[in-house]
Scaffold this active site. Structure first.
Site, short mmCIF file in Angstrom:
data_model
loop_
_atom_site.label_atom_id
_atom_site.label_comp_id
_atom_site.label_asym_id
_atom_site.label_seq_id
_atom_site.Cartn_x
_atom_site.Cartn_y
_atom_site.Cartn_z
CG HIS B 115 80.29 45.79 72.33
ND1 HIS B 115 80.81 45.09 71.17
CD2 HIS B 115 79.33 45.10 72.94
CE1 HIS B 115 80.13 43.81 71.20
NE2 HIS B 115 79.20 44.06 72.38
CB ALA B 144 79.88 53.03 91.83
CE LYS B 150 72.36 61.97 77.46
NZ LYS B 150 71.42 63.05 77.46
#
Lengths: 163, 163, 163
Positions: B115, B144, B150
């Site tokens: 993560h 948003a 990446k």
């Protein structure tokens, strides 16, 4: 009571999946709208804590977060609803329909009126995010997953990022 | 206690809609963060079942899912929060702010650290999805609804798909 | 019982964050799937109110909304799950996996079969929205946050808006 009659009629009119009058009772929107009406009343009387207490309780039960300060017109309906967030200074006209996951939120840049104004007959698809003190014009349709950061003209259909 | 004082201060500092100290108590983040602190403690002592039991209970109450394994810095805040998912190996720095619907998740391709790592002072907007063992640099702003796959440089503002 | 054995096996196989068999019990999918099985049975016997009552109860407990009318194949799994909405006429094949925030919904244009058909071995990422009576072919992968409005061929990887 006329309030409940109208609410039941609005839900029945707008959801094609409904099979009977009784089903209306299990709709999260049915619950959250009753909470909102009370919370909004408390908010107008400056009982901010209890207003927010109720709106948070409603969110826990329904997944729909309507700030007690929001102003909402007639025949409003939210289908499904989990993840919906409606900010404090939002203004919503008549016959507006939202799907689940819709945000009517702030950008952090505006003061006072920080959230959108949604005009009559607007439909906003699932997961759409509308931010800032902008106006979505009458009859506009905001497609699912759209991001809207500027005013939308009347009758416009928005798909994707609109800024 | 200092823990609660800091938590209340963080929430008050970051949300413009707040009207009083007392309102902090109804914030889902207030609840979920207390649960997380206990769950994280249990996780570090390898009481994985009870850690997850608590994090799931917190998610049911708040709509916010923080895996007990996640490591989180100071003055963290999540506004609204419904739909937030923070994965097991996520690392979050100081002064990070998330809005509702944010995912800090995995791609299924990484092992061990699966993560994201979020550095200090990052803000992540509603519904943004950040996936994989990537780094979001200090002071970055993720708009948003963005999809981030990446590394993001420091001070970068990301809008839309970033891969 | 074979039903529970299979369900536990499916969850364990698909989530890398799991630490023990017992943890399966706290998974929202474990709960919602049991509710769905009962609600679907009631729906097939035309007990629509009780079917919807159960699916709404499940949604309150898990954040996952599966309409009792949906038809679902073997080894189905939803990870996390908050915000998932699966419509009444959705058909899902075997070995399908969804993440949180996925919508399998309607556009309001179709009658009768209004929701998608998802074929075997499809994976759908967090927050993806798939609308209308369309078919997502076998082994397709729908990336996180994608919007899908037309048929997806077998083995296709979709990222972004697909219409």
């Amino acid at each position: 009571m006329k309030f409940f009659k109208n609410l039941i009629k609005t839900i029945k009119d707008k959801d094609p999946a409904i099979h009977s009058n009784l089903e209306v009772l299990v709709y999260p929107f049915f619950k959250v709208y009753i909470y909102y009406k009370i919370a909004h009343f408390l908010y107008l009387h400056k009982l901010y804590f209890w207003a927010r207490f109720l709106s948070e309780k409603a969110k826990k039960r329904t997944g729909i977060e309507i700030h007690p300060g929001a102003v909402i017109g007639k025949n409003f309906f939210i289908d499904h609803g989990t993840g919906v967030v409606i900010g404090e200074t939002t203004v919503i006209g008549d016959n507006v329909m939202l799907y689940h996951g819709v945000t009517l939120g702030g950008t952090g840049k505006d003061k006072e009126k920080r959230h959108p104004t949604i005009k009559d007959n607007v439909t906003i698809g699932a997961g759409a995010i509308i931010l800032g003190n902008i106006v979505v014009g009458e009859n506009a349709i905001i497609g699912a997953g759209s991001i809207v950061l500027k005013d939308v003209p009347c009758n416009k259909v928005v798909v994707g990022v609109y800024k």
